[in-house]
Design a protein around this motif. Structure first.
Motif, short mmCIF file in Angstrom:
data_model
loop_
_atom_site.label_atom_id
_atom_site.label_comp_id
_atom_site.label_asym_id
_atom_site.label_seq_id
_atom_site.Cartn_x
_atom_site.Cartn_y
_atom_site.Cartn_z
N ASN A 80 -10.45 5.08 8.09
CA ASN A 80 -10.70 4.88 6.67
C ASN A 80 -9.66 5.73 5.95
O ASN A 80 -9.73 6.95 5.93
CB ASN A 80 -12.13 5.32 6.32
CG ASN A 80 -12.40 5.26 4.83
OD1 ASN A 80 -11.51 5.54 4.01
ND2 ASN A 80 -13.61 4.92 4.47
N CYS A 130 -7.71 0.85 8.43
CA CYS A 130 -6.40 0.53 9.01
C CYS A 130 -6.28 1.09 10.41
O CYS A 130 -7.15 1.83 10.89
CB CYS A 130 -5.29 1.09 8.12
SG CYS A 130 -5.38 2.86 7.93
N ASN A 171 -8.84 6.18 2.87
CA ASN A 171 -9.21 6.93 1.67
C ASN A 171 -9.91 8.24 2.00
O ASN A 171 -9.76 9.23 1.31
CB ASN A 171 -10.12 6.09 0.78
CG ASN A 171 -9.48 4.80 0.38
OD1 ASN A 171 -9.38 3.89 1.19
ND2 ASN A 171 -8.99 4.71 -0.83
N LEU A 224 -9.24 -4.48 3.62
CA LEU A 224 -9.87 -3.86 2.46
C LEU A 224 -11.37 -4.17 2.46
O LEU A 224 -11.76 -5.34 2.58
CB LEU A 224 -9.25 -4.41 1.17
CG LEU A 224 -9.73 -3.73 -0.10
CD1 LEU A 224 -8.97 -2.41 -0.31
CD2 LEU A 224 -9.53 -4.62 -1.32
N GLY A 260 0.84 -1.18 0.00
CA GLY A 260 0.00 0.00 0.00
C GLY A 260 0.88 1.23 0.00
O GLY A 260 2.11 1.13 -0.15
N GLU A 284 -12.33 0.66 -0.32
CA GLU A 284 -11.56 1.53 0.58
C GLU A 284 -10.82 0.72 1.65
O GLU A 284 -11.20 -0.39 1.98
CB GLU A 284 -12.50 2.56 1.22
CG GLU A 284 -12.99 3.55 0.18
CD GLU A 284 -13.86 4.67 0.73
OE1 GLU A 284 -13.91 5.72 0.07
OE2 GLU A 284 -14.48 4.51 1.80
N THR A 285 -9.75 1.34 2.15
CA THR A 285 -8.90 0.68 3.14
C THR A 285 -9.29 1.09 4.55
O THR A 285 -9.48 2.27 4.82
CB THR A 285 -7.43 1.08 2.93
OG1 THR A 285 -7.07 0.76 1.60
CG2 THR A 285 -6.51 0.39 3.91
N ARG A 325 -6.45 0.55 -4.73
CA ARG A 325 -7.90 0.59 -4.93
C ARG A 325 -8.32 -0.43 -5.97
O ARG A 325 -7.53 -0.87 -6.79
CB ARG A 325 -8.32 1.96 -5.44
CG ARG A 325 -8.64 2.94 -4.35
CD ARG A 325 -9.34 4.12 -4.95
NE ARG A 325 -10.76 3.87 -5.04
CZ ARG A 325 -11.66 4.49 -4.28
NH1 ARG A 325 -11.29 5.40 -3.42
NH2 ARG A 325 -12.94 4.21 -4.39
N MET A 330 -2.76 2.95 2.73
CA MET A 330 -3.83 2.89 1.75
C MET A 330 -3.52 1.77 0.77
O MET A 330 -2.54 1.85 0.03
CB MET A 330 -3.96 4.22 1.03
CG MET A 330 -5.21 4.30 0.19
SD MET A 330 -5.92 5.93 0.26
CE MET A 330 -4.87 6.77 -0.87
N LEU A 331 -4.33 0.71 0.81
CA LEU A 331 -4.10 -0.41 -0.09
C LEU A 331 -4.58 -0.02 -1.49
O LEU A 331 -5.42 0.87 -1.64
CB LEU A 331 -4.87 -1.64 0.40
CG LEU A 331 -4.53 -2.08 1.83
CD1 LEU A 331 -5.47 -3.19 2.28
CD2 LEU A 331 -3.08 -2.56 1.91
N ALA A 333 -4.62 -3.78 8.89
CA ALA A 333 -4.94 -3.25 7.56
C ALA A 333 -5.92 -4.20 6.89
O ALA A 333 -5.72 -5.42 6.90
CB ALA A 333 -3.68 -3.14 6.70
N TYR A 387 -5.91 -8.14 6.08
CA TYR A 387 -4.60 -8.56 5.57
C TYR A 387 -3.57 -8.69 6.68
O TYR A 387 -2.71 -9.54 6.64
CB TYR A 387 -4.10 -7.57 4.51
CG TYR A 387 -4.81 -7.76 3.20
CD1 TYR A 387 -4.45 -8.79 2.35
CD2 TYR A 387 -5.86 -6.94 2.83
CE1 TYR A 387 -5.11 -9.01 1.15
CE2 TYR A 387 -6.54 -7.14 1.64
CZ TYR A 387 -6.15 -8.17 0.80
OH TYR A 387 -6.82 -8.39 -0.37
#
Ligand SMILES: Nc1nc2c(ncn2[C@@H]2O[C@H](COP(=O)(O)OP(=O)(O)OP(=O)(O)O)[C@@H](O)[C@H]2O)c(=O)[nH]1
Length: 747
Positions: free
Chosen positions: A423, A470, A425, A392, A369, A467-468, A480, A477-478, A390, A411
């Motif tokens: 969040n 975390c 994003n 998704l 990410g 959206e990620t 998209r 941010m993973l 983290a 993850y």
């Protein structure tokens, strides 16, 4: 408190428990909890398991599986400890062409892993995974339902994905969050067009696969032809691990080339027993040939094994499995198995193969990410409970009990009920309310989700698909997910005043769930327009509005979503001048409009979609008193109108890749009809059973209701599949027709 592991070997009335490898308890089983009659919820099971006189009496049983003898994983109050090591997780999808048997296979998997004690049949409309009413009526899978189950001490999270092309987005998002997949083929039809599409999608995400050649009981079943099509149509390297014993009515089982034993099922009813037998005499030579091919392929992956093989020593079973696993995960080949899900043959070895050959979260590369504050900085998150959290969000489903459910693949790290996450994003914090482990249409509350888990979160406010979420202390941010633009639209009007608000609520909810569905209000014609990926997609949306949101609505005829572009460069100087007493309006700008490649979007303002144009502001002038932001906005609008007219505007339409499979006698009619639809025939091919395949490109605008025309023309014997190929310029005479139609509507 520590996690305790209980192994139970059960007869029909008694359970011998082995707790943490030492204590032994003998427990009477109530009739309701006997093997195969076992209730699917662990809590029910606990009711009849009473472990007296030890700390274990307080155990909350939360993991359970059945297999030959079954074992129960029990977890003490501290849910944040792992019951199943990460290496024993399998996050898998089942993908295939429509009707290849994904839902049936998933149902069998749920049955044999002990989750379902009564199986649903797709054709009776009671399958557990196809829980939406529309799915049960139409016998197709629309949404991916996630379910968690257990096999051979492994935790398997399964996502059932739809096969219809209108729902390819569902397949994409499943692939994004899964580590491995089962690709199903119908042994009669072999590799079908949609299987090719999902195969390419799986390639895109680098997902390791195993193939299951299903429906071996059907007339015309041919395992080896399907194997060959995996080579020719998919360009993949199949590794045959089983060959069928019999076929069609006489399909009895498989030869397991790893063990070199036949596995024969004694019946075809649910739960039918199987036995290992000697390989039938008439298959021995063939089995030996495929076994040699298998061994020769896998020893290439290991120098020691290769050396021994060259000296005449075959690798032992453990090494064979290890090498098959290695090659599957690295994508060197795809193991191929076979069976008949419907007749309950081949499902248990398929589950063994999932465990033996598909990757755990530890076997795939760590999730990458970026730092949300600084997109240049890459951050890797290893699959481990000790890393910062983290995950998704990959799917949102509206739910009549809890409002909406957000499906999340964890993850890294831990996610606890009641905690706050970021969040990444949106830069907003979200509170985690309930965490639910989903089992098709039932659910179980859990306190903590760990790395590798797929869970549903209830009550998130701002998070949408892709959206990620975390750890706020370690933002990441993973990558998209990509969502396709809709290609088709229809106008929709609420029938009564009471439906107006309900429709707005419903549309907002449905668009949150499904990023390939959009809606907007066209003020000029005072109508709401819904947009999606195909006729079926929008039909289902309207149906869901009616059933889930009780909205009665009138729906117009479907229309193609055209795009616009220009064919040459134009430059305009536009002066906007207005003097009406008081402060006037003055703005002067010079703008150059340039065509761009199809699909490049609009360069000035990225949220305007569907216009492949670059606008370059070249010059301008300013009046001290009369110039204002508004005046410049009006000048820009005027410049755009004038500039576009000069730049040779053109309309682009979606062109579909259409593949029709038809008996030869109807080939002429099919081609004639495609030509009359502005179709361009690209190639012809042959399919087993005297069928012809026509590969063509046809504008979507000409494909509405094609299914009924094709059915009429070929007495229902042809089938077709289509998917978006590209956008291309609409011929001038059609552009003229569309323009005059629009003028009529405006008048
Ligand atoms: N003869 C035979 N029929 C099968 C087998 N597996 C599935 N079917 C039948 O094939 C039809 C389609 O099966 P599904 O499981 O709904 O297929 P699917 O791939 O989930 O279909 P979609 O969700 O619509 O893409 C049903 O009528 C099943 O009963 C099999 O092994 N043998």
């Amino acid at each position: 408190m520590a996690t305790e592991r209980i192994t139970a070997s059960c007869s029909s009335t008694l359970c011998n428990l082995n707790i943490n490898g030492s204590q032994r308890k003998h427990l009477p089983l109530s009739p309701s909890s006997r093997f195969l009659g076992l209730p699917s919820r662990a809590s029910h099971f606990f009711g009849s398991l009473r472990v007296s006189g030890s700390s274990s009496s307080k155990l909350s049983l939360s993991r359970l599986r059945t297999r030959r003898n079954f074992s129960v994983f029990a977890m003490a109050a501290d849910d944040s400890k792992r019951a199943v090591p990460l290496k024993d997780y399998r996050n898998i999808g089942i993908m295939a062409h429509i009707d290849a048997g994904k839902t049936t296979t998933t149902e069998r998997v749920l049955f044999y892993t002990g989750r379902n004690y009564k199986i649903g049949e797709v054709h009776e409309g009671t399958a557990t995974m196809d829980w939406m009413e529309q799915e049960q009526e139409r016998g197709i899978t629309i949404t991916s339902a996630a379910t968690t189950t257990f096999w051979d001490n492994h935790r398997i999270n399964i996502i059932d994905t739809p096969g219809h092309v209108d729902f390819t987005l569902e397949v994409e998002r499943a692939l994004r969050v899964l580590d491995g997949a089962i690709c199903l083929f119908d042994s009669v039809a072999g590799v079908e067009p949609q299987s090719e599409t999902v195969w390419r999608q799986a390639d895109k995400y680098g997902v390791p696969r195993i193939c299951f050649v299903n429906k071996m009981d059907r007339m015309g079943a041919n395992f080896f032809r399907t194997r060959d099509m995996i080579v020719t149509n998919l360009g993949a390297k199949p590794l045959v691990l089983q060959i069928p014993v019999g076929a069609e009515d006489n399909f009895q089982g498989v030869v397991d080339l790893v063990k070199m034993r036949a596995i024969i099922w004694s019946g075809e009813e649910l739960g039918a027993k199987f036995v290992y037998e000697d390989i039938p005499a008439d298959l021995q030579e063939l089995a030996q040939e495929y076994r040699s091919q298998m061994i020769e392929t896998i020893v290439e992956l290991d120098d020691d094994a290769m050396e021994s093989y060259l000296e005449g020593v075959e690798p032992d079973e453990e090494t064979v499995k290890k090498l098959i696993r290695k090659g599957t995960i690295s994508g060197s080949f795809v193991p191929v198995l076979c069976g008949s899900a419907f007749k309950n043959k081949g499902v248990q070895p398929l589950l063994d193969a999932v465990v033996d050959y598909l990757p755990s979260p530890l076997d795939v590369p760590p999730m990458n990410g970026t730092d949300p504050e600084n997109p240049e900085v890459t951050i890797a998150r290893a699959a481990s409970d000790d890393e910062p959290f983290a995950g998704l969000a990959f799917k949102i489903m509206s739910d009549s009990f809890v409002g909406s459910l957000t499906f999340v693949r964890v993850y890294a790290g831990k996610l606890s009920a009641g905690s706050y996450v970021l969040n990444a994003n949106k830069g907003k914090k979200e509170r985690i309310g309930r965490l639910l482990e989903m089992h098709a249409n039932s659910r179980e509350d859990v306190k903590v989700a760990l790395a590798g888990d797929i869970v549903a979160l209830a009550g998130l406010k701002d998070t949408i698909t892709g959206e990620t979420l975390c750890d706020p202390e370690s933002p990441i941010m993973l990558e998209r997910m990509d969502f396709p633009d809709p290609v088709i639209k229809v106008a929709i009007e609420p029938k009564t005043k009471a439906d107006v608000d309900k429709m707005a609520t419903g549309l907002i909810k449905l668009a949150q769930e499904d990023p390939s569905f959009h809606f907007s209000r066209d003020e000029e014609i005072n109508q709401t327009v819904i947009e999606g990926m195909g006729e079926l997609h929008l039909e289902i949306i309207v149906d869901r509005l009616k059933r889930e949101f009780k909205v009665e609505a009138n729906v117009g005829a479907p229309q193609v979503n055209y795009r616009e572009s220009i064919s040459k460069i134009s430059e305009v100087k536009y002066v906007h001048k207005k003097q009406s007493g008081g402060q006037g309006q003055f703005a002067d700008i010079t703008v150059r409009f340039e065509p761009m490649e199809s699909g490049s979007g609009y360069e000035f303002k990225s949220e305007i979609k569907g216009v492949d144009v670059r606008a370059v502001l070249v010059d301008g002038s300013y009046h001290d008193v009369d110039s204002s932001v508004l005046a410049f906005q009006l000048a820009a609008r005027g410049a755009f109108r004038e500039g576009m007219r000069k730049a040779g505007p053109r309309m682009l339409e979606p062109i579909m890749k259409v593949e029709v499979v038809t008996p030869e006698e109807h080939l002429g009619d099919v081609i004639g009809d495609l030509n009359s639809r502005r179709g361009q025939i690209n190639s012809f091919g042959d399919k087993p059973g005297g069928l012809k395949v026509v590969d063509s490109l046809v504008p979507l605008a000409e494909m509405f209701q094609y299914v009924s025309t094709l059915r009429g023309m070929t007495k229902g014997r042809a089938s077709y599949i289509m998917q978006l190929a590209k956008f291309d310029v609409v011929p001038q005479h059609i552009q003229n027709q569309l323009a005059s139609k629009e003028q009529e509507v405006a008048a």
